[in-house]
Design an enzyme around this catalytic site. Sequence first.
Site, PDB file in Angstrom:
ATOM      1  N   SER A 121       0.848  -1.196   0.000  1.00  0.00           N
ATOM      2  CA  SER A 121       0.000   0.000   0.000  1.00  0.00           C
ATOM      3  C   SER A 121       0.883   1.245   0.000  1.00  0.00           C
ATOM      4  O   SER A 121       2.034   1.202   0.411  1.00  0.00           O
ATOM      5  CB  SER A 121      -0.863   0.001   1.264  1.00  0.00           C
ATOM      6  OG  SER A 121      -1.407   1.265   1.461  1.00  0.00           O
ATOM      7  N   SER A 122       0.296   2.346  -0.451  1.00  0.00           N
ATOM      8  CA  SER A 122       1.078   3.593  -0.526  1.00  0.00           C
ATOM      9  C   SER A 122       1.373   4.155   0.861  1.00  0.00           C
ATOM     10  O   SER A 122       2.188   5.059   1.009  1.00  0.00           O
ATOM     11  CB  SER A 122       0.300   4.639  -1.328  1.00  0.00           C
ATOM     12  OG  SER A 122      -0.960   4.856  -0.707  1.00  0.00           O
ATOM     13  N   TYR A 178      -0.180  -0.865   9.915  1.00  0.00           N
ATOM     14  CA  TYR A 178      -0.384  -1.516   8.612  1.00  0.00           C
ATOM     15  C   TYR A 178       0.835  -1.289   7.731  1.00  0.00           C
ATOM     16  O   TYR A 178       1.320  -2.203   7.055  1.00  0.00           O
ATOM     17  CB  TYR A 178      -1.639  -0.923   7.962  1.00  0.00           C
ATOM     18  CG  TYR A 178      -2.030  -1.512   6.630  1.00  0.00           C
ATOM     19  CD1 TYR A 178      -1.983  -0.732   5.470  1.00  0.00           C
ATOM     20  CD2 TYR A 178      -2.471  -2.818   6.526  1.00  0.00           C
ATOM     21  CE1 TYR A 178      -2.358  -1.247   4.246  1.00  0.00           C
ATOM     22  CE2 TYR A 178      -2.847  -3.345   5.297  1.00  0.00           C
ATOM     23  CZ  TYR A 178      -2.797  -2.548   4.166  1.00  0.00           C
ATOM     24  OH  TYR A 178      -3.162  -3.058   2.947  1.00  0.00           O
ATOM     25  N   LYS A 208       3.319  -3.988   5.914  1.00  0.00           N
ATOM     26  CA  LYS A 208       3.477  -4.016   4.450  1.00  0.00           C
ATOM     27  C   LYS A 208       4.946  -3.824   4.059  1.00  0.00           C
ATOM     28  O   LYS A 208       5.411  -4.387   3.068  1.00  0.00           O
ATOM     29  CB  LYS A 208       2.580  -2.962   3.798  1.00  0.00           C
ATOM     30  CG  LYS A 208       1.116  -3.337   3.823  1.00  0.00           C
ATOM     31  CD  LYS A 208       0.909  -4.643   3.056  1.00  0.00           C
ATOM     32  CE  LYS A 208      -0.366  -5.362   3.375  1.00  0.00           C
ATOM     33  NZ  LYS A 208      -0.426  -6.678   2.710  1.00  0.00           N
ATOM     34  N   HIS A 254     -12.748   3.019   3.604  1.00  0.00           N
ATOM     35  CA  HIS A 254     -11.924   4.100   3.088  1.00  0.00           C
ATOM     36  C   HIS A 254     -12.841   5.237   2.641  1.00  0.00           C
ATOM     37  O   HIS A 254     -14.056   5.084   2.580  1.00  0.00           O
ATOM     38  CB  HIS A 254     -11.073   3.597   1.915  1.00  0.00           C
ATOM     39  CG  HIS A 254      -9.984   2.671   2.332  1.00  0.00           C
ATOM     40  ND1 HIS A 254     -10.126   1.302   2.320  1.00  0.00           N
ATOM     41  CD2 HIS A 254      -8.741   2.901   2.818  1.00  0.00           C
ATOM     42  CE1 HIS A 254      -9.011   0.740   2.748  1.00  0.00           C
ATOM     43  NE2 HIS A 254      -8.159   1.682   3.047  1.00  0.00           N
TER      44      HIS A 254
HETATM   45  O1  GFB Z   1      -9.348   6.674   2.808  1.00  0.00           O
HETATM   46  P1  GFB Z   1      -8.990   7.006   4.208  1.00  0.00           P
HETATM   47  O2  GFB Z   1      -9.814   6.400   5.300  1.00  0.00           O
HETATM   48  O3  GFB Z   1      -7.496   6.575   4.514  1.00  0.00           O
HETATM   49  O4  GFB Z   1      -9.023   8.623   4.412  1.00  0.00           O
HETATM   50  P2  GFB Z   1      -6.056   7.177   4.127  1.00  0.00           P
HETATM   51  C1  GFB Z   1      -8.540   9.479   3.427  1.00  0.00           C
HETATM   52  C2  GFB Z   1      -8.905  10.922   3.807  1.00  0.00           C
HETATM   53  O5  GFB Z   1     -10.334  11.074   3.620  1.00  0.00           O
HETATM   54  C3  GFB Z   1      -8.636  11.284   5.282  1.00  0.00           C
HETATM   55  C4  GFB Z   1     -10.882  11.709   4.763  1.00  0.00           C
HETATM   56  O6  GFB Z   1      -8.163  12.609   5.321  1.00  0.00           O
HETATM   57  C5  GFB Z   1     -10.017  11.184   5.902  1.00  0.00           C
HETATM   58  O7  GFB Z   1     -10.166  12.027   7.049  1.00  0.00           O
HETATM   59  N1  GFB Z   1     -12.300  11.386   4.884  1.00  0.00           N
HETATM   60  C6  GFB Z   1     -13.312  12.276   4.723  1.00  0.00           C
HETATM   61  C7  GFB Z   1     -12.823  10.180   5.170  1.00  0.00           C
HETATM   62  N2  GFB Z   1     -14.504  11.682   4.948  1.00  0.00           N
HETATM   63  C8  GFB Z   1     -14.220  10.360   5.235  1.00  0.00           C
HETATM   64  C9  GFB Z   1     -15.060   9.246   5.555  1.00  0.00           C
HETATM   65  O8  GFB Z   1     -16.294   9.342   5.652  1.00  0.00           O
HETATM   66  N3  GFB Z   1     -14.426   8.052   5.761  1.00  0.00           N
HETATM   67  C10 GFB Z   1     -13.064   7.913   5.668  1.00  0.00           C
HETATM   68  N4  GFB Z   1     -12.513   6.696   5.857  1.00  0.00           N
HETATM   69  N5  GFB Z   1     -12.232   8.970   5.388  1.00  0.00           N
HETATM   70  C11 GFB Z   1      -5.428   4.666   4.249  1.00  0.00           C
HETATM   71  C12 GFB Z   1      -4.778   3.755   5.275  1.00  0.00           C
HETATM   72  O9  GFB Z   1      -5.128   6.001   4.635  1.00  0.00           O
HETATM   73  O10 GFB Z   1      -4.870   4.487   2.957  1.00  0.00           O
HETATM   74  C13 GFB Z   1      -4.923   2.322   4.836  1.00  0.00           C
HETATM   75  O11 GFB Z   1      -5.396   3.965   6.539  1.00  0.00           O
HETATM   76  C14 GFB Z   1      -4.423   2.155   3.414  1.00  0.00           C
HETATM   77  O12 GFB Z   1      -4.183   1.497   5.680  1.00  0.00           O
HETATM   78  C15 GFB Z   1      -5.071   3.144   2.489  1.00  0.00           C
HETATM   79  O13 GFB Z   1      -3.035   2.339   3.400  1.00  0.00           O
HETATM   80  C16 GFB Z   1      -4.513   3.021   1.091  1.00  0.00           C
HETATM   81  O14 GFB Z   1      -5.931   7.342   2.661  1.00  0.00           O
HETATM   82  O15 GFB Z   1      -5.759   8.357   4.986  1.00  0.00           O
END
Ligand code: GFB
Length: 320
Positions: free
Chosen positions: A112-113, A141, A145, A184
Site C-alpha cells: 500500500s502507498s 499496517y 506491508k 476508506h
Molecule cells: O481513505 P482514508 O480512510 O485513509 O481517508 P487514508 C482518506 C482521507 O479522507 C482522510 C478523509 O483525510 C479522511 O479524514 N475522509 C473524509 C474520510 N470523509 C471520510 C469518511 O467518511 N471516511 C473515511 N474513511 N475517510 C489509508 C490507510 O489512509 O490508505 C490504509 O489507513 C491504506 O491502511 C489506504 O493504506 C490506502 O488514505 O488516509
Amino acid sequence: MNRPTFDFSGKRVYVAGHGGMVGSAIVRRLAREDCEILTADRGVDLRDQQAVNAWFAQARPDAVFMAAARVGGIAANDAYPAQFLYDNLMIEANVVEAARQVDTAKLLMLGSSCIYPREADQPIAEDALLTGPLEATNQWYAIAKIAGIRLCQAYRIEHGCDFISAMPTNLFGPGDNFDLDTSHVLPALIRKAHEAKVAGDEEMLVWGSGKPRREFLHVDDLADACVFLMREYSGAQHVNVGSGQELSITELARLVADIVGFEGKLAFDSTRHDGTPRKLLDSSRLNAMGWRPAITLEDGIAATYRHFLKDGGRRVMLRG
Ligand code: GFB
C-alpha cells in the site's frame, strides 16, 4: 520491454484473499488467462502456519497473488493497531514461507502507498521507502506491508525465489467496504451522498478538513497491473501502481455528490483525523514497462455507485 518472465498458460494460480475487493478483481482479470485459478475457502486461516503449509502442500500453486490482508480506512487503522500489525505480518509470513516450501515459481506481494514517509517528496518514488517517519494513523499496517516487501527481497537473496512486490495507491471499486466506521474515504462518501440524497438532507458529513489530497485507482486497473507485473517483471525493487490522478478530499466529495445526485452542502467534521497530507505515487517505472490505467476516476465512481445500488445500497438502507 523486459522479456516475459512468467507464462500463465496451463499454470495453477492461487489468489490469496480472493473474496476481498482486490482478490475478486484479480480473479475476474485472471479469467481472461489460460490458467487454473485456485482459491482457499475461509476455513483456511492464513494466520495459522500449519494450516497454510497443509493447504499449499496439496494445492502446489505455480504462482501466488498475495491479496489477503486486514485492511481498513483511517479510523479502523487507528483503532485496531494490534490486528493490523499482527494479522498482516502472520498472513504474509505464512504465505511466503509456504510458497517457498512447494517451489512456487512466482509470487506477487501487494502492499500500500501508506508504506512511505508522511512527508515524502511528491510524487513519491519507490526509493523514498524508510527515509522518514510514517503517518501515525496507519503506521501499524505500513510496517506490516514494509515487512512484506523485505520478506520477498530476503527470499530472493537467500532462496532464489522470484517473489515481487507492488505498492498500489488508494483503491476503490466493486466489492468495496461501505461500513462507515471501517471503510476508506471513497466508498464512505458514495454511501453518505446516497443516504443524504434519499433522506433529502441539506448536507453530508466529510471527515477532517477536506484539505488532504489523495490519488485513486480503480481496482480492475490494479488487477490488470498485477497480471502485467507477474508476467513481465522480475526484480527485488517494489513497483508503485498509481493513476497519477489526485484531488483534495473536498473535490472528491463534490465529485461523488455530483455523480450520486446529492445537491446539498458539504459539512466538515474537524474532530476526525486528516491523516497523511498527500500521497501521490510516482508510477513512472511501471509506465516505462508499458502499463497504464484505463479507468477514469469519474467512470470508476459511477460504476462503483451502480454496484453499491445493486447490492450494498439496498442492504445498507434496509438496516437503516
Ligand atoms: O481513505 P482514508 O480512510 O485513509 O481517508 P487514508 C482518506 C482521507 O479522507 C482522510 C478523509 O483525510 C479522511 O479524514 N475522509 C473524509 C474520510 N470523509 C471520510 C469518511 O467518511 N471516511 C473515511 N474513511 N475517510 C489509508 C490507510 O489512509 O490508505 C490504509 O489507513 C491504506 O491502511 C489506504 O493504506 C490506502 O488514505 O488516509
